[in-house]
Each structure stands twice: as structure tokens, then as C-alpha cells.
Design an enzyme around this catalytic site. Structure first.
Site, PDB file in Angstrom:
ATOM      1  CG  ASP A 136       1.486  -3.413  -8.767  1.00  0.00           C
ATOM      2  OD1 ASP A 136       1.337  -3.107  -9.971  1.00  0.00           O
ATOM      3  OD2 ASP A 136       0.736  -4.225  -8.173  1.00  0.00           O
ATOM      4  CG  HIS A 145      -3.004  -2.066  -7.710  1.00  0.00           C
ATOM      5  ND1 HIS A 145      -3.644  -1.362  -6.732  1.00  0.00           N
ATOM      6  CD2 HIS A 145      -2.758  -3.298  -7.183  1.00  0.00           C
ATOM      7  CE1 HIS A 145      -3.790  -2.123  -5.649  1.00  0.00           C
ATOM      8  NE2 HIS A 145      -3.246  -3.307  -5.906  1.00  0.00           N
ATOM      9  CG  LEU A 146      -0.262  -4.740 -13.766  1.00  0.00           C
ATOM     10  CD1 LEU A 146       0.849  -5.037 -14.770  1.00  0.00           C
ATOM     11  CD2 LEU A 146      -1.619  -4.763 -14.450  1.00  0.00           C
ATOM     12  N   GLY A 147      -0.659  -6.373  -9.239  1.00  0.00           N
ATOM     13  CA  GLY A 147      -0.274  -7.414  -8.293  1.00  0.00           C
ATOM     14  C   GLY A 147      -1.190  -8.612  -8.210  1.00  0.00           C
ATOM     15  CD  GLU A 184      -3.842   1.878  -6.973  1.00  0.00           C
ATOM     16  OE1 GLU A 184      -4.742   1.038  -7.214  1.00  0.00           O
ATOM     17  OE2 GLU A 184      -2.788   1.573  -6.385  1.00  0.00           O
ATOM     18  NE  ARG A 235      -4.105  -1.800   0.110  1.00  0.00           N
ATOM     19  CZ  ARG A 235      -4.089  -2.950  -0.541  1.00  0.00           C
ATOM     20  NH1 ARG A 235      -3.017  -3.282  -1.252  1.00  0.00           N
ATOM     21  NH2 ARG A 235      -5.116  -3.768  -0.488  1.00  0.00           N
TER      22      ARG A 235
END
Length: 322
Positions: A262, A286-288, A267, A239
């Protein structure tokens, strides 16, 4: 007719990740691929919907928004929790709240943390951009191999332990710290315990793996960042607020450290954000958690939850907040 909104489908894959036909036979289903931050605009969009199917922590639903959605009857959360939603306000309004399973065991995010480390260490994004611009290796700084380097894990839970295993397979030394970590627990995970200052001083790569909470917000501040080695890599797949933003942006601007991120404070990351101009930062959107299997679990179970609710027998109910 019942109206269902599927929110925050940024990659436009929701319709392809589940069979929506049974639900579409009973309701109008509308997919939204953007996110609204203005509360008035959000209320105007959603006021006529009976059911909201949300995706993780993208659109925020404070009590001030929930109070202005009079038709809302079912609110579905993907994953086991969503701190961006006021669950208590929903339940106080009599809205049924359901959730889905997590979709994966953390390996997708842990693997992306490793990917970001490698990309930052070997200057892969800069090399890709140069190659596409007609330059081969010209202007690309020399990177470094991870074997023999030190990885410092801030947090040694499930994901941190996975990343530790990947790093050891590459021949890295791994040290870890968190507010509650003990030397005994670190040893049990096969890594060395270090206090925060020592970890930051010795690590060539620092990777964040803490849950965001009041006690962890800003856990890396200006003094902590100043302890990092020149040119060390800071990876954050957890985060954004775990790290104080102003000193982080300053360290990146000065070239003191390399960033590999990420997650972000807002966002989608807005155009013009200082990170966009940081040449020594590797950015992923933010592909995690977002592998196809996860989305298939999210949307299949979201459809199942909605059909069960419409049949009068809701499933996967969210427990009331403590």
C-alpha cells in the site's frame, strides 16, 4: 486577498469533507489534486499563496523550497507529524505551523493490511481482472486459506497488535519481532516472540509495522528476503524504505514471494515502475489511513486552524522540533 492552497487532494474529496464557506468568505481557496516533484515547478505554483494546507507526507517541503515562498504565513500539517516537511526551516522563517489530530487510531491501516493478506492469499485481484476479461477461473492460481498458517509481524506496536488480533480470529499462529521487542512484551500481546531469521523462515505471511527511522530503513534486505518461504506473502502498509528495493523487486520478478503493498518509494507510483509488471504483487494506492472519517477530521480541523490564524489566535500549534 489571502490565498489558501489545499494540496495533494488526490481523491478530489477535500471540498466535500468540511464546510469551507467561512474560510472562502475571507480568502481565495484553491484545491490541487496533483503533486509536483520538481522544486522549481512547486515554487512557481505556490509562491503567491499565504497559507498551505497539506495532506500527510505527499508534497515534500525541504528548506530549499521553503526559502523561496516569501508570502507564506501559515503551514498546516494533517496528523501529528510530517517528516517530509522541514519544520525547523518554517519556524526559522517565522511561519506559523499548525497540525490536526490523527483522525483515527490506526484501525483503518490495520484493516487494510488484513485486506491485502486475504487478497494476496486468494488471488482476488487476478480473479477480478480475469473475470472482467471474459475468463472465469481460467489462468487463476489456487490460493490458500489463512487458518492454520503463520503470520510474522515485523513490529508489534499499536497497528501490529491490531493485526495480530485479526489474524488470531482467523485461526492463524502469530509470531513477532522488532529491534526493541522482548519476549515478555510479545507474550503480553498474546503472540510468540521470534528472532528475525526464525520469523522469516516460518511465516506464511510477513507484515511490516515499523516506524521508518535510520535504524529501521532497509531492515529487510537481500539476505532476509532469501529466508522467506517460497510463495510467502510480504505485506507492507508502513513505509516502502523499510525493505531494500532492489532485492525485493528481484524476488517478485523471480516469483519467489508474493507482494501486497500500500506504500511506495515515490507516490503516486510512476507509470513504468517495475511493480506495475509484477503479476504476483497486489497493489493498492496508499489507501491505509484514507477512510472518509479521517479526511473529515483532517479538513475540518484544517479549516478551523486557518480561521483561528486569520483571527489572530492560532490553535493546534506544532511544537518546535527537538
Amino acid at each position: 486577498m489571502t490565498r489558501v492552497a489545499v494540496l495533494d487532494d488526490w481523491q478530489g474529496i477535500a471540498a466535500d469533507c468540511a464546510d469551507w464557506s467561512a474560510l472562502k468568505a475571507q480568502a481565495e481557496v484553491v484545491f490541487f489534486q496533483d503533486t509536483l516533484f520538481d522544486e522549481d515547478a512547486l515554487v512557481a505554483r505556490l509562491a503567491d499563496f499565504d497559507i498551505l494546507l497539506t495532506l500527510r507526507e505527499r508534497t515534500r517541503f525541504p528548506a530549499s523550497v521553503i526559502a523561496r515562498l516569501p508570502k507564506l504565513r501559515l503551514f498546516n500539517i494533517t496528523g501529528m507529524r510530517n517528516p517530509s516537511v522541514d519544520i525547523g526551516a518554517l519556524m526559522a522563517r517565522g511561519v506559523t505551523v499548525c497540525r490536526t489530530e490523527a483522525g483515527e487510531g490506526g484501525e483503518a491501516t490495520a484493516e487494510l493490511a488484513l485486506c491485502l493478506m486475504l487478497c494476496a492469499a486468494r488471488q482476488v485481484p487476478a480473479g477480478d481482472a480475469a473475470l472482467r476479461a471474459g475468463r472465469f477461473q481460467s489462468g487463476i492460481p489456487a490460493g490458500f486459506a489463512l487458518k492454520g498458517r503463520t503470520l510474522g509481524l515485523v513490529g508489534l506496536g499499536k497497528l501490529g497488535t491490531m493485526v495480530a488480533g485479526y489474524a488470531k480470529a482467523l485461526g492463524m499462529k502469530v509470531v513477532a519481532w522488532s529491534p526493541n521487542l522482548t519476549p515478555e512484551r510479545a507474550s503480553a500481546a498474546g503472540v510468540e516472540f521470534a528472532d528475525k531469521a526464525d520469523l522469516l523462515r516460518q511465516a506464511d505471511v510477513v507484515s511490516m509495522h515499523l516506524v521508518l527511522a535510520p535504524a529501521t530503513r532497509g531492515i529487510l534486505g537481500a539476505e532476509d528476503l532469501a529466508l522467506m518461504k517460497p510463495g510467502a506473502i510480504l505485506v507492507n502498509t508502513s513505509r516502502w524504505p523499510l525493505i531494500e528495493e532492489a532485492p525485493l523487486l528481484d524476488a517478485l520478478k523471480r516469483g519467489a514471494i508474493i507482494g501486497a503493498f500500500d506504500v511506495y518509494g515515490q507516490e503516486p507510483l510512476p507509470l513504468g515502475h517495475p511493480l506495475m509488471d509484477a503479476p504476483n504483487a497486489v497493489l493498492s494506492p496508499h489507501l491505509g489511513f484514507g477512510v472518509r472519517h479521517t479526511f473529515e477530521v483532517f479538513y475540518r480541523q484544517s479549516v478551523e486552524n486557518t480561521l483561528a490564524f486569520l483571527a489572530g489566535a492560532p490553535i493546534r500549534l506544532m511544537p518546535p522540533p527537538a
